[in-house]
Design a protein around this motif. Structure first.
Motif, short mmCIF file in Angstrom:
data_model
loop_
_atom_site.label_atom_id
_atom_site.label_comp_id
_atom_site.label_asym_id
_atom_site.label_seq_id
_atom_site.Cartn_x
_atom_site.Cartn_y
_atom_site.Cartn_z
N SER A 360 -18.51 -18.46 14.55
CA SER A 360 -18.41 -17.42 13.65
C SER A 360 -19.60 -17.26 12.76
CB SER A 360 -16.98 -17.44 12.93
OG SER A 360 -16.78 -18.43 11.99
N ASN A 373 -14.87 -23.18 14.03
CA ASN A 373 -13.34 -23.37 13.68
C ASN A 373 -13.29 -22.94 12.11
OD1 ASN A 373 -12.80 -23.72 16.42
ND2 ASN A 373 -12.13 -25.42 16.24
N GLY A 374 -14.15 -22.03 11.65
CA GLY A 374 -13.94 -21.66 10.34
C GLY A 374 -14.79 -22.57 9.27
N PRO A 405 -9.69 -22.95 16.68
CA PRO A 405 -10.00 -21.95 15.84
C PRO A 405 -8.98 -21.40 14.87
CG PRO A 405 -10.53 -21.54 18.12
CD PRO A 405 -9.80 -22.67 18.30
N ARG A 406 -9.32 -21.36 13.52
CA ARG A 406 -8.35 -20.68 12.69
C ARG A 406 -8.76 -19.62 11.95
NH1 ARG A 406 -6.20 -26.17 9.37
NH2 ARG A 406 -5.42 -27.35 11.18
N ARG A 407 -7.95 -18.66 11.71
CA ARG A 407 -8.59 -17.29 11.04
C ARG A 407 -8.39 -17.55 9.72
NH1 ARG A 407 -10.08 -16.95 15.43
NH2 ARG A 407 -9.35 -16.21 17.26
N GLY A 408 -8.84 -16.51 8.76
CA GLY A 408 -9.14 -16.72 7.42
C GLY A 408 -10.43 -16.91 7.01
#
Length: 548
Positions: A360, A373-374, A405-408
């Motif tokens: 990202s 993965n953030g 993966p993690r959002r935020g």
């Protein structure tokens, strides 16, 4: 006595280094001085990083299991390290030459690497790993030949040539590029492509004889662009990829992504004249191309002015994906040992863990960052491997990057993922961005079992190649696509997993995989070497005493 005062210290150090590697295998000694100097990739002077006055640097020739003793003198005005792309450094991540494992060589000082090319063959390269040094040179080829009694699945070629190709900045010094990134900005696109340090069309040439077959070892040592390699009117027989003998398929051109290495055989079977060797960017907003001359020894016809019109294929993802899937392991060929490469049945081993790694990009505190993965990697004040070895608390935390993966948004951390020695894991690289990405794992090769467009799911495993997937250390991930690999974690250490897109790596798209064994045995991992540089919070630690 005077002789001893001058040389005994050096001799003792060399004996200590030699004690860390296999005494029964041959040694090759190198003494390298790293300096700034004028280079002329485009015909005008540009400041570059030289090794022993050479750009690119000297090539390393070795044979399976050789011990390489490389004394590097840093005459730059800033710290420096070399890393060995694709060399597995069995049990010896201290010598990996990235900041997470090795203290930088201070200006005016030296460090002697002691590495063994254990159970490896193939085509690789070395490069400077710190800051943005890679944009100024300091890279070179590294080949590992098979031992004399190990069969090779093709006849001895008439010649064996290395091609280091890569994109290049002609108007920006490496310090300027680093400063742009440090201010939180994206870099402009590279504006040239080089072949062995040459960026002017047909300023380099290679002479061959009609009817003979030659080996070409091609590595993309660049900063971000995928490149297509083509020899006009000649077919290339692929024989090896990053240490794996491949099924010998024929190709008119090859897509070589940043950080990757290929080895091909080319037979000079065309009319005797000069031909273009063409390297061009792929999947790029701006097409860059450079040509070199393949000169038949009896040629009387030189390169024509329109010879660069024969560029690589159109930017079709499907074409490139189809080619990538066609590259497979030659199961019956010997690798570094006499047993066939297919004797290890990776497709029959149960997976113990699945990692899904997704990149990202975002602004963090108004500065550009990249993440996996953030988590966007930031260096600690102490190399992670030394902190781990000396049990220095507070340098890093195992598990600071998640498996999925993690959002935020993006957070900054010294990302270290823990893994157990001898685990067999699946890694899925998920790319939701619109660019080709390239990932490398130090200390290992992995089986590239699948790749496709879209989003990976458990159902994607039905597409996997569980028979003869190619084993390599760097893989591409196409835009809005995924790539899956299997890895047997048989090499204890602290290993860098990174984007080979160098600006993204510098701004956080990397982490370290800590492959851990609770046994603490020399059978699994060497001690920190006596001559190891110590820095940060490890500066005052006592090294173990290793006697020859």
């Amino acid at each position: 006595m005077g002789w001893c005062l001058k040389y005994c210290g050096l001799w003792a150090m060399m004996m200590t280094i030699i004690s860390l590697v296999q005494a029964e295998d041959p040694y090759r000694f190198f003494d390298w001085r790293v300096t700034y100097g004028n280079i002329y990739p485009l015909g005008i002077p540009q400041r570059g990083i030289l090794i022993n006055g050479q750009f690119p640097g000297p090539e390393i020739y070795s044979v399976t299991n050789d011990n390489l003793i490389i004394n590097v003198h840093n005459d730059l005005d800033e710290p420096f390290l070399l890393s060995w792309n694709g060399v597995q450094l069995r049990k010896n991540s201290y010598q990996d030459g990235v900041y997470g494992t090795t203290c930088p060589i201070p200006p005016g000082k030296n460090y002697t690497y002691a590495i063994q090319v254990k159970d490896q063959i193939g085509s690789f390269f070395y490069f400077p790993s710190l800051a943005f040094h890679k944009a100024a040179g300091g890279f070179g080829g590294l080949r590992i030949l098979s031992r004399p009694r190990i069969p090779v699945p093709f006849p001895e070629p008439a010649g064996d040539f290395t091609f280091l190709i890569g994109d290049w900045y002609s108007h920006h010094d490496h310090k300027n590029l680093k400063a742009i990134l440090d201010r939180g900005h994206r870099l402009p696109l590279p504006d040239k492509v080089l072949i062995n340090g040459h960026g002017v069309n047909f300023s380099s040439s290679l002479t061959v004889d009609k009817g003979k077959t030659y080996r070409f070892r091609i590595s993309n040592v660049g900063l971000q662009h995928s490149l297509n390699f083509k020899i006009v009117d000649h077919q290339m027989k692929l024989v090896e990829v990053e240490g794996t003998h491949t099924i010998q398929s024929m190709y008119s051109s090859l897509d070589i992504h940043v950080g990757q290495s290929y080895s091909v055989l080319v037979t000079m079977d065309q009319p005797e004249k000069d031909y273009s060797i063409v390297v061009s960017t792929r999947f790029a907003a701006k097409k860059l191309v450079v040509g070199s001359t393949l000169h038949y020894s009896n040629s009387r016809q030189s390169i024509s002015s329109n010879s660069l019109s024969a560029r690589g294929p159109a930017d079709e993802l499907d074409w490139s994906i189809k080619q990538a899937r066609s590259i497979r392991t030659n199961l019956t060929a010997s690798g570094p040992r006499p047993n066939p490469q297919g004797s290890y049945h990776y497709g029959l081993i149960n997976i113990s863990r699945t990692l899904v790694l997704e990149s990202s990009a975002a602004l963090v505190k108004r500065k550009q960052r990249y993440a996996i993965n953030g988590v966007s990697f930031v260096h600690s004040d102490t190399p992670l491997k030394l902190a781990d070895y000396f049990n220095i608390k507070g340098v890093f935390k195992v598990g600071s990057i998640p498996d999925q993966p993690r959002r935020g948004g993006i957070r900054l951390d010294t990302a270290v993922m823990g893994a157990n020695h001898r685990a067999f894991i699946e890694i899925v690289f998920q790319n939701r961005e619109k660019i080709v990405q390239s990932y490398h794992l130090d200390g290992y090769s992995f089986w590239v079992v699948g790749m496709d467009r879209g989003t990976w799911s458990h159902a994607s495993r039905r597409e996997y190649n569980l028979m003869d997937a190619v084993s390599r250390s760097t893989t591409q991930v196409y835009p809005e696509s995924w790539t899956a690999v299997y890895v047997a974690l048989d090499n204890v250490g602290m290993w860098n997993l990174r984007s080979e897109f160098w600006a993204r790596q510098y701004l956080g798209q990397q982490f370290y995989l800590r492959v851990y064994s609770p046994v603490h045995s020399l059978r699994d991992e060497y001690l920190v070497p006596n001559n190891a540089l110590l820095c940060g919070r490890a500066s005052n630690m006592k090294r173990p005493i290793i006697t020859p």
